[in-house]
Structure formats: structure tokens, C-alpha cells
Design a protein around this motif. Sequence first.
Motif, mmCIF file in Angstrom:
data_model
loop_
_atom_site.group_PDB
_atom_site.id
_atom_site.type_symbol
_atom_site.label_atom_id
_atom_site.label_comp_id
_atom_site.label_asym_id
_atom_site.label_seq_id
_atom_site.Cartn_x
_atom_site.Cartn_y
_atom_site.Cartn_z
ATOM 1 N N TRP A 1 -5.594 2.823 -0.582
ATOM 2 C CA TRP A 1 -6.594 2.702 0.484
ATOM 3 C C TRP A 1 -7.473 1.478 0.294
ATOM 4 O O TRP A 1 -7.905 0.859 1.264
ATOM 5 C CB TRP A 1 -7.421 3.976 0.594
ATOM 6 N N GLU B 1 -3.480 6.768 -4.833
ATOM 7 C CA GLU B 1 -4.014 6.816 -3.477
ATOM 8 C C GLU B 1 -5.235 5.927 -3.291
ATOM 9 O O GLU B 1 -5.365 5.244 -2.279
ATOM 10 C CB GLU B 1 -4.368 8.258 -3.083
ATOM 11 N N ALA C 1 0.839 -1.199 0.000
ATOM 12 C CA ALA C 1 0.000 0.000 0.000
ATOM 13 C C ALA C 1 0.877 1.253 0.000
ATOM 14 O O ALA C 1 0.557 2.240 -0.671
ATOM 15 C CB ALA C 1 -0.937 -0.007 1.201
ATOM 16 N N VAL D 1 -5.465 -1.313 1.715
ATOM 17 C CA VAL D 1 -5.518 -1.346 3.176
ATOM 18 C C VAL D 1 -6.876 -1.847 3.659
ATOM 19 O O VAL D 1 -6.951 -2.727 4.532
ATOM 20 C CB VAL D 1 -5.209 0.056 3.758
ATOM 21 N N LEU D 2 -7.944 -1.318 3.088
ATOM 22 C CA LEU D 2 -9.277 -1.698 3.558
ATOM 23 C C LEU D 2 -9.632 -3.134 3.216
ATOM 24 O O LEU D 2 -10.126 -3.875 4.060
ATOM 25 C CB LEU D 2 -10.325 -0.758 2.969
#
Length: 180
Positions: free
Chosen positions: A56, A52, A43, A59-60
Motif C-alpha cells: 500500500w 501488505e 505492489a 501504491v500511495l
Amino acid sequence: MTGADVLLFALGAVAVGAGVLVVATRHLVRAGLYLVVCLGALAGDYLVLTAELVAWVQVLIYVGAVVVLLLFAVMLTRAPIGASDDLDRPGWPAALIGAGSGLGLAVLLVDAFRWSRVELPAAGTAERLGEQVFRSWVLPFEVLSVLLLAALVGAIVLSRPDIGRRPDAAAAAADEGGRR
């Protein structure tokens, strides 16, 4: 070499190191936590590359959902959390296959591009990424979600010995437990 290049290589080294630790450790929970570090470093690579939204989502979805699902399934199945002797196998065949695959891919990459510069497309937007995901990649995402659901249901079934047992076998087990 710019600062972004140095950061990209450093995050790549962290990702590769954590990936090696994922497959080298004998502790299942630690392997899951090393996987979190590896996916977090990826990430970070996406952030350096100015993607970006993809960072994210990484990550999510991967760190937040898949790794938690993995650890949850491990704990549901009552798998051994500590070091396991059954995981102690010789690692040289896997290392040899991995090194050969990595070398083959490196040779293929160098041969394909021959150190030429590749023109990058214009920076993507969330709208363009959404178009690609929901037009071209809907089926793989749905198949993956069904696969993860089946894995979770399988973990629940494996962790509960009373599910799927015949009624006469359950009564016999209850009688045997009552006699003790």
C-alpha cells in the motif's frame, strides 16, 4: 510450484514488460502510464509476499504521488506529449549494456546462493518496519523529498519564461509585443 509462485512470476513478467515499454515508447505520457502499470505489478508482488503495508505504501507513494508529480511536471514544462523525434536514438547500445548488466547480476546471484535455501526472518509488523524506516532510512527519504521539490520548482521556472528575466528585458519584450 505453488499458486503463489505462479502469481509472483506472472506479476513479475507484467512488471518487466511494462518496464521495457517505459523505456521503449516514444510518447512521454504513455511512458508515465506504463510506469504506473509496472509499479502496480510490483505492489501486487508485495501482496503475494504478504507485505501488505509495503504494497500500500508502494501504491500511495510511488503510483499515487511520484507518477502524478512526473506527469504534472511534464505538463507544466510544456514538453512535447506526442512522439518526439529527438528521442529516436539507436537502442542497441542501451540494450547491450542492459543485457550485460542483467547477465552479470544473474551470475552473481547464482554464485552467491548456489541454489541453497535461505531462512526467512519472522514476518514483519508495521511497528518493526516503522522503526527501521525512521531510524535507518530517514536521511534518504528526506533527501528524496528535497530532490522532488527541487524538480517541481525547476519545472515551474522552466515553464514560465517571465520568471528570472531582468526588468529591462521584460519592458523591451512588452514594447515589442505592443508594436505588433
